[in-house]
Design an enzyme around this catalytic site. Structure first.
Site, PDB file in Angstrom:
ATOM      1  CE  LYS A 218       0.264  -3.188  -1.320  1.00  0.00           C
ATOM      2  NZ  LYS A 218       1.337  -3.362  -0.324  1.00  0.00           N
TER       3      LYS A 218
ATOM      4  CG  ASP B 103      -7.237  -7.592  -3.153  1.00  0.00           C
ATOM      5  OD1 ASP B 103      -6.859  -6.413  -2.982  1.00  0.00           O
ATOM      6  OD2 ASP B 103      -6.695  -8.560  -2.585  1.00  0.00           O
TER       7      ASP B 103
ATOM      8  CE1 TYR C 207      -0.667 -13.321   0.726  1.00  0.00           C
ATOM      9  CE2 TYR C 207      -0.460 -10.952   0.402  1.00  0.00           C
ATOM     10  CZ  TYR C 207      -0.399 -12.058   1.233  1.00  0.00           C
ATOM     11  OH  TYR C 207      -0.097 -11.896   2.564  1.00  0.00           O
TER      12      TYR C 207
END
Length: 432
Positions: free
Chosen positions: A270, A242, A147
């Site tokens: 994050k 990613d 994702y």
């Protein structure tokens, strides 16, 4: 209008649904499929959340990963409060993003230049544009089970017919947009070879989570990642890692550093914001110099490099280095997961725990031994098994990510005493 602070979670959820789609601002927060209203929280500190009802929960969600030090770490809070008293947003050049950018570039040899944005999705979107702008190609190759945020061109799933064919996985994404993304299974060398044989000359970049952690925890074979690099290099395609989840979570240099890979571009998020909305895309100097104002690839953001997120991120990263945080978390998480696996065995529970660094995933057992690497290997009982376990833990004061396919996160705030309490709650939950 009644005061929201006087209402319980169920009442708040019903009220929120009247004005917010699904009652939440991100789908996983809705507790969909759990037959339970989401818990509404008012406070967070260390390893704990506190609900509107005044109940405390041991939190293994940790805002889905960024809080490697735990909620409201006092050293981070001190710098954030100082920044709030200094400035909230400049909309101009400032020193705080430069400090964080220089620190990251100094620590990671394959990051030569970096641009801050406000989310992981925005980082991925921008990295794809940089790849297309530098290669003058249009297609992107992604993998089923990874994702990359809600970028239109990556909200796709495997289609039928030609190798790599894709179909939209969300309403509102046109087939024209979806057709520019090719999809291949994880851990499948033959399918990967076939996609490059068919479309290699059109692929601008291959994007992959080097540690897929958004649809379960699906660690990949090093040989498979090596094959991606070999094929991409042979066909003139770029490789994008990613690392929005794994970056600065599994180690100082992320998965790329742990596995000794050199991606062309990397996406972070994050942890680099210390709990505030920060993302970044970075990599080779020649590729990044194509970004405006130097080059023709346009990207901008009013709140990019927000100073509060910059100081929170830098303080978080420096403290993690100072306390040898990644080694501590690796050992702590491995020990906890070993004890949890023993609990599952002792109580003949249908679960096992997969772990990497400070990430762990509670999943239903399968006949397959060893790690799960592809989404089709996940047990068909995963959702129902997890639902029952999640709700029993929630009732006892332990909060996991409210989705069967989301991983959990350890923080430095999870002390031995807190982890012992968590195991007691889980054991009680297993007893029903």
């Amino acid at each position: 209008m009644s005061d929201v602070r006087s209402m319980n979670s169920s009442q708040l959820f019903e009220r929120s649904k009247q004005i917010v789609p699904g009652g939440v601002h991100s789908p996983v927060r809705s507790f969909k499929g759990l037959d339970h209203a989401p818990v509404f929280f008012t406070k967070a500190e260390g390893a704990y959340l506190e609900s509107v009802e005044g109940k405390k929960y041991i939190d293994f969600c940790q805002s889905f990963g960024p809080l490697i030090l735990g909620h409201r770490d006092p050293d981070v809070q001190e710098q954030v409060e100082r920044m709030v008293r200094t400035a909230w947003s400049f909309g101009a050049a400032e020193i705080y993003s430069l400090e964080l950018a220089e620190w990251i570039v100094e620590q990671i040899p394959f990051v030569e230049k970096i641009r801050f944005v406000s989310s992981g999705t925005e980082a991925v979107m921008s990295a794809l544009r940089v790849a297309r702008g530098n290669t003058n190609r249009s297609k992107i190759l992604k993998f089923e089970g990874c994702y990359h945020g809600h970028v239109d061109s990556l909200l796709v799933k495997a289609g039928s017919g030609l190798a790599g064919a894709s179909a939209s996985s969300s309403a509102g994404v046109s087939q024209n947009v979806a057709s520019e993304t090719l999809v291949s299974p994880l851990d499948d060398d033959e399918a990967l070879e076939k996609v490059f044989k068919t479309s290699g000359s059109e692929i601008a970049a291959v994007i992959i989570e080097p540690l897929p952690a958004n649809y379960g925890l699906l660690p990949q074979r090093r040989e498979f990642l090596e094959r991606i690099f070999k094929l991409a290099r042979a066909h003139g395609s770029l490789v994008i890692f990613d690392e929005v989840i794994s970056g600065f979570r599994v180690g100082l240099q992320g998965m790329a550093g742990l596995e000794k890979f050199t991606p062309d571009l990397v996406c972070y998020g994050k942890v680099i914001g210390g709990g505030f909305p920060v993302g970044a895309y970075c990599g080779r100097k020649d590729l990044m110099d194509a970004v405006a104002p130097l080059g023709p690839v346009y990207q901008a953001g009013t709140l990019s490099a927000n100073p509060i997120g910059m100081v929170a991120g830098l303080t978080t990263l420096k403290k993690t280095v100072k306390v040898n945080g990644w080694e501590v978390l690796e050992k702590r998480t491995a020990g906890f997961c070993a004890k949890l696996n023993k609990l599952f065995q002792d109580h003949s529970a249908p679960f096992t725990v997969d772990q990497h660094s400070s990430l762990f995933w509670i999943r239903s057992k399968t006949a397959k031994s060893g790690p799960i690497r592809r989404i089709e290997e996940i047990s068909t009982n995963q959702s129902q098994d997890f639902k029952n376990f999640f709700l029993r833990n929630l009732d006892q004061g332990l909060y996991l990510a409210p989705n069967a396919f989301e991983v959990s996160f350890m923080s430095l705030a999870h002390t031995d005493a807190i982890l012992a309490d968590a195991l007691k709650i889980m054991e009680k939950s297993l007893k029903g």
